[in-house]
Design an enzyme around this catalytic site. Sequence first.
Site, PDB file in Angstrom:
ATOM      1  N   LYS A   1      52.993  62.032  38.748  1.00 19.64           N
ATOM      2  CA  LYS A   1      51.801  62.813  38.398  1.00 19.64           C
ATOM      3  C   LYS A   1      51.931  63.458  37.020  1.00 19.64           C
ATOM      4  O   LYS A   1      50.939  63.777  36.383  1.00 19.64           O
ATOM      5  CB  LYS A   1      51.528  63.855  39.473  1.00 19.64           C
TER       6      LYS A   1
HETATM    7  C1  LIG Z   1      50.670  61.524  44.552  1.00 17.31           C
HETATM    8  C2  LIG Z   1      51.795  60.632  44.877  1.00 17.31           C
HETATM    9  C3  LIG Z   1      51.589  59.317  45.391  1.00 17.31           C
HETATM   10  C4  LIG Z   1      50.211  58.777  45.704  1.00 17.31           C
HETATM   11  O1  LIG Z   1      49.422  58.505  44.554  1.00 17.31           O
HETATM   12  P1  LIG Z   1      47.841  58.421  44.669  1.00 17.31           P
HETATM   13  O2  LIG Z   1      47.336  58.327  43.276  1.00 17.31           O
HETATM   14  O3  LIG Z   1      47.411  59.711  45.346  1.00 17.31           O
HETATM   15  O4  LIG Z   1      47.502  57.226  45.499  1.00 17.31           O
HETATM   16  C5  LIG Z   1      52.702  58.525  45.612  1.00 17.31           C
HETATM   17  N1  LIG Z   1      53.952  58.984  45.392  1.00 17.31           N
HETATM   18  C6  LIG Z   1      54.191  60.218  44.907  1.00 17.31           C
HETATM   19  C7  LIG Z   1      55.597  60.658  44.702  1.00 17.31           C
HETATM   20  C8  LIG Z   1      53.136  61.091  44.640  1.00 17.31           C
HETATM   21  O5  LIG Z   1      53.392  62.334  44.165  1.00 17.31           O
END
Ligand SMILES: *Cc1c(COP(=O)(O)O)cnc(C)c1O
Length: 466
Positions: free
Chosen positions: A110
């Site tokens: 993120k």
């Molecule tokens: C947010 C997140 C996901 C999922 O991603 P999306 O864009 O919500 O589908 C997968 N792995 C981690 C570690 C995350 O923080």
Amino acid sequence: MEYISTRGGVTGISFSEAVMMGLAEDGGLLLPRAIPRVDHDTVERWRGFSYQELAFEVMSRFIDDIPAPDLKALITDSYASFNDPAVAPMVHAGELHILELFHGPTLAFKDIALQFLGNLFAYLLTKSGDQLNIIGATSGDTGSAAIHGVRGRERINIFILHPHGRISTVQEKQMTTVTDANVFNIGIQGTFDEAQAIVKTIFSDTDFKHHYRLGAINSINWARVLAQIVYYIYAYLHIRTHEQDRTVGFAVPTGNFGDIFAGYLARKLLPEGAIGSLILATNENDILARLIEDGHYSRRPVVATSSPSMDIQAASNFERYLYYLFDKEPQRVAGAMADFAQTGVLDLRDQLDHIRRDFIGCAVSSDEVSQTIAHYYRTYGYVLDPHTAIGVRAGQQLSGKGTPLVCLATAHPAKFFDTVETAIDTRFELPSSLAAMLDMPSRCEVMEAKMEDVKAFVAKHALSSS
Ligand SMILES: *Cc1c(COP(=O)(O)O)cnc(C)c1O
């Protein structure tokens, strides 16, 4: 580039307006009116570009209201905080290519989008002279990435509620050791749902919301999706250097559908056939895997798993995909979303062939996650985090022989060391940055789960323009 809402009520706004709007005013999500296609020669020209150079090439196709030198500076600043010069390095374990997206300040993917969004907010607010108070509730990952995206910024204060004592030590420390004056951590004596309900109630007070210019952390902000398109193309170029003219597939651990939707747009952007399968991998919260199986998008209660950042049942970015699935007809999207809000079910069986051309997918259990982590550790000495392991496992099951497969590694294993240590039955060395953080001074306001108290706290510490 003009931006529109998936529900048709917003048209003709600029990129900057779309970023500041977040959620479209008609309740829909914002998208560019068209996805540009780049040709083979252009892609060849990008070969050898740094991550930042490539990000500029890709993003500037969607942004025409920020001068090029400013956009370049925003991109450079955003990725200067990463601890690997490649930003998103590729490693190889057996026949798998693993794209490590976790080298940012909070060790989860993120950061790639939220470092950029934080810089972008600060830039746009400086231009307009406005201020912003961001408020949100988090069960861990998004809150810390958002805090690190805006810490120390002028014109932005951020208030993040988390359930006190109910998130992992690493997640808590990543938020509360950020003691910049514009960051307010609020530990709610209650559950995540209570924290989220408080935030929703505060947002529903429109006078309060406008007076304090409240903004959400917005997992649905268009700029986040845009920033994520870049690494699909980066990975594609990297693989192509070794294996000419091959279609590349991706395995994507999926929760809110933001990451894999960026892959879907990268496929539209690159020449036909460049990106092949997009493998959608969920944990036991499998609403999207069930959709691909039987054409029903139907909500169920959320269950807790060893991959908590994917414990989501209604994927907030899914509406963007519906817009394309419904041939860009906003009234059909609006109708479907209204039905879904009422019944919790969407019948997409008429579109099932189309969906299966776009995605393949499956759900992976917590047991399979542990087995996969153990297998890759024993065989290749590579430690997967539980989220990444879900993509890897689905990739093993579903990818076609002979097609290079890139697995997106969405978190550093140290973030979830409990699960990982149990799976590999070995003590796991924390990276030094994380170990140091555990001893740093922290700041957090612990409060009862009372909306009025939180609201008063926000009012007292908010930036006000008047
Ligand atoms: C947010 C997140 C996901 C999922 O991603 P999306 O864009 O919500 O589908 C997968 N792995 C981690 C570690 C995350 O923080």
